[in-house]
Design a protein around this motif. Structure first.
Motif, PDB file in Angstrom:
ATOM      1  N   ALA A  93     -11.305 -22.298 -29.020  1.00 24.66           N
ATOM      2  CA  ALA A  93     -12.576 -23.147 -28.967  1.00 24.66           C
ATOM      3  C   ALA A  93     -13.938 -22.628 -28.354  1.00 24.66           C
ATOM      4  O   ALA A  93     -14.996 -22.975 -28.611  1.00 24.66           O
ATOM      5  N   ARG A  94     -13.820 -21.775 -27.283  1.00 25.27           N
ATOM      6  CA  ARG A  94     -14.925 -21.384 -26.736  1.00 25.27           C
ATOM      7  C   ARG A  94     -15.754 -20.616 -27.848  1.00 25.27           C
ATOM      8  O   ARG A  94     -16.819 -20.334 -27.956  1.00 25.27           O
ATOM      9  N   ARG A  95     -14.998 -19.537 -28.629  1.00 23.11           N
ATOM     10  CA  ARG A  95     -15.502 -18.899 -29.400  1.00 23.11           C
ATOM     11  C   ARG A  95     -16.174 -19.763 -30.540  1.00 23.11           C
ATOM     12  O   ARG A  95     -17.419 -19.498 -31.018  1.00 23.11           O
ATOM     13  N   MET A  96     -15.745 -20.998 -30.878  1.00 21.33           N
ATOM     14  CA  MET A  96     -16.376 -21.799 -31.979  1.00 21.33           C
ATOM     15  C   MET A  96     -17.695 -22.441 -31.203  1.00 21.33           C
ATOM     16  O   MET A  96     -18.640 -22.565 -32.037  1.00 21.33           O
ATOM     17  N   ALA A  97     -17.659 -22.950 -30.125  1.00 24.63           N
ATOM     18  CA  ALA A  97     -18.691 -23.381 -29.340  1.00 24.63           C
ATOM     19  C   ALA A  97     -19.858 -22.704 -29.330  1.00 24.63           C
ATOM     20  O   ALA A  97     -21.139 -23.278 -29.377  1.00 24.63           O
TER      21      ALA A  97
END
Length: 480
Positions: free
Chosen positions: A366-370
Motif C-alpha cells: 500500500a505504501r508503494r501505491m500511495a
C-alpha cells in the motif's frame, strides 16, 4: 402526487418538505413499483412493507431525507429484531434475528429513511455476481440475461430499475462500484473508516470493507455520505475530516487537477472499457483537468491478491464461527457454497503469524501505491486522480463465472475485477460513474480514485462529469 419513479432521493425529500407528498405516499408508490417490477429481476428477497407503512404513518425523525424509502442489503447493517442472512440458507432457514441495531442503520433512520426490505447478495459477499444458492439470481435491468454484479447486485438492480431512489451497499473488493458499473449507477466507496462498522465490528477483511449506498445521482451519493459518516466511540480508527460537507462540493469548481489515465493492463482490455476510459479522459480535459497516461507502482502486483485473499479467508472463518454461536451448532461444508467452504478451510489452517505476515505484505504494498498521490514522488506534484475501467468487461451473462467449472471460476472473477480491490486495501475513496454503454445497450462504468480521505475531490469531479455527460434520462428496458 407527482410521479416519483425517477426522482432521486433529494428530490423526493423535497416533496415531503414542501407538503407535495407524504412519507406514506412515497412508501406506497415504492411498494407498488417493487411488487410490479421485482418479479422480473429478483432484487428484493425479503420485504418489510407492513412495518414501513406503520413507520410512515407515525412520528419520523426530522432528518434531511424524512420519508424517503430505501432498501438494505442482506449483508451487514443489522436492524434489531430483524434478519440479516448474509446470502446464506442456514441463517434464513433458522430464522435468526440480530439483537442490536448497527450504527449505520441508526444513522440511516436519523436521516429520515424508511426501510422497505432486504436485497439479494452472493453468499458472504465473496464474489462479484449475485447468484446465491439460497435465492434466485438477480437479473440486470439493462438485459435480464446478464448479471447485475455483486455483491450489492440486488441493491443496484432495484435502484437502476426505479423501484427505490437509493439503496444500502457495501464494498470489500469492489462491491459498490462493480454493480454500479453493470447497472449504470453512481457508486461511491468511502475512505476507510469514514463509515463506522459499530457497535459489533471494529474492522473486517483487514480494514478493506466499508458501507455506503448506490444512487442515480452524484448529489445523493454526497448527501448520504455526509449523514452516515459520524464516527462511533470505540472505533479502532477514523477517517480524516473533510474540509466541508460533501453536498457543498456538488457544482464547485473542479480546478486544474492532475489526472492519471491508466496506461497499463493486467491482460487484454475490453474495447468498450478502454473506450469508456478514453472518453472519460476527454471529458476531464473539457472540465479543466490535466490528463496524462500513468499507472501506480504495484497496481497489478500478483502478490497483492494472494495476501488479500489470505485476510479474507481468516475473516470468513471468524464470521462462520460467530454464526455457529448464533445457531448453537456447527455449519457444515455442504451448507456453504464451495467458494466459502474453501475460504473457511484456508482460514482455519492459517497461523496467527501467517495472517500477520499477509497484513504486513499488504502494508508495504500500500505504501508503494500511495506514492502515486504523493507530491514528493511525482516531480513535486502527485496525481490528484487515477482513472481506470471499473471492471474488465461489460456485464457477463448469468452463469458465466461458474460455467467453466470450479477451477476456472476464480480466474474468471479475478480477470473481471482487476481494478477495484486495490483501493479497498489502500483505504482510498473511489467512485464508479456510468459514462459509457455498449452497442447493444449494456452499461460500462469508469472508476475515479482519489488520495486517502479526499472524497471531496471525487464529488467535485463526478458532479462536473455528470453535467458534461448526463446519464439521468437513460432508462433500462426492465424498469418501473
Amino acid at each position: 402526487m407527482t410521479d416519483t419513479t425517477w426522482l432521486d432521493a433529494t428530490a423526493q425529500a423535497e416533496l415531503v418538505r414542501s407538503g407535495e407528498a407524504s412519507p406514506a405516499e412515497l412508501v406506497e408508490a415504492a411498494i407498488e413499483r417493487i411488487e410490479r417490477v421485482d418479479p422480473q429481476l429478483d432484487a428484493v428477497i425479503r420485504d418489510r412493507f407492513d412495518q414501513a407503512r406503520e413507520e410512515a404513518a407515525g412520528e419520523l425523525p426530522d432528518g434531511p431525507f424524512r420519508g424517503v424509502p430505501m432498501l438494505l442489503k442482506d449483508l451487514g447493517c443489522h436492524v434489531a429484531g430483524e434478519a440479516t442472512n448474509y446470502g446464506t440458507s442456514y441463517l434464513r432457514d433458522a430464522g435468526v434475528t440480530w439483537p442490536t441495531d448497527s450504527d449505520l442503520a441508526r444513522q440511516f433512520r436519523a436521516a429520515g429513511f424508511l426501510f422497505l426490505g432486504r436485497t439479494n447478495v452472493p453468499e458472504f459477499g465473496t464474489t462479484i455476481t449475485t447468484e446465491p444458492a439460497a435465492h434466485r439470481p438477480t437479473r440486470n435491468p439493462w438485459n435480464p440475461a446478464h448479471s447485475a454484479g455483486g455483491s450489492s447486485g440486488g441493491s443496484a438492480a432495484a435502484v437502476a430499475a426505479g423501484m427505490v431512489p437509493i439503496a444500502h451497499a457495501s464494498d470489500g473488493g469492489g462491491s459498490i462500484r462493480i454493480p454500479s458499473s453493470e447497472c449504470a449507477l453512481v457508486g461511491l466507496k468511502p475512505t476507510r473508516a469514514r463509515v463506522s462498522h459499530g457497535p459489533d465490528v471494529g474492522e473486517s477483511w483487514a480494514g478493506a470493507t466499508t458501507d455506503g449506498v448506490v444512487t442515480r445521482t452524484v448529489r445523493d451519493a454526497a448527501a448520504v455520505l455526509d449523514l452516515i459518516s459520524a464516527p462511533m466511540p470505540g472505533d479502532p480508527y477514523v477517517a480524516p475530516p473533510l474540509p466541508r460537507p460533501l453536498s457543498q462540493e456538488v457544482g464547485a469548481p473542479v480546478g486544474r487537477l492532475r489526472v492519471g489515465l491508466l496506461d497499463t493492463e493486467p491482460g487484454e482490455p475490453s474495447p468498450d472499457c478502454r473506450t469508456a476510459v478514453d472518453r472519460a479522459g476527454q471529458l476531464l480535459e473539457q472540465v479543466g483537468c490535466s490528463v496524462e497516461p500513468a499507472t501506480p507502482d504495484g497496481m497489478f502486483d500478483e502478490q497483492f491478491m494472494r495476501s488479500f485473499g489470505a485476510t479474507i479467508a481468516a475473516d470468513i472463518a471468524l464470521e462462520l464461527a460467530d454464526h455457529e454461536r448464533l445457531l448453537g451448532r456447527p455449519v457444515r461444508d455442504d451448507e456453504l457454497e464451495p467458494r466459502n467452504a474453501a475460504y473457511r478451510a484456508m482460514g482455519q489452517r492459517m497461523s496467527s503469524a501467517d495472517y500477520l505476515a499477509a497484513r504486513a505484505r499488504l502494508g508495504a504494498w500500500a505504501r508503494r501505491m500511495a506514492a502515486f498521490w504523493t507530491p514528493a514522488a511525482q516531480d513535486g506534484r502527485g496525481f490528484d486522480l487515477l482513472v481506470t475501467p471499473t471492471v474488465g468487461a461489460p456485464p457477463p451473462e448469468l452463469g458465466w463465472f461458474a460455467a467453466a467449472g470450479p477451477e476456472q471460476e476464480g480466474r474468471r472473477v479475478g480477470g473481471f475485477m482487476p481494478y477495484t480491490a486495490q483501493f479497498n486495501v489502500t483505504g482510498q475513496p473511489a467512485i464508479s460513474l456510468p459514462l459509457h454503454w455498449t452497442a447493444d445497450g449494456l452499461p460500462v462504468g469508469v472508476q475515479l480514485v482519489a488520495a486517502f480521505g479526499r472524497e471531496d475531490v471525487l464529488v467535485r469531479v463526478a458532479a462536473a462529469l455528470e453535467q458534461a455527460a448526463p446519464w439521468a434520462d437513460r432508462r433500462p428496458p426492465v424498469s418501473a
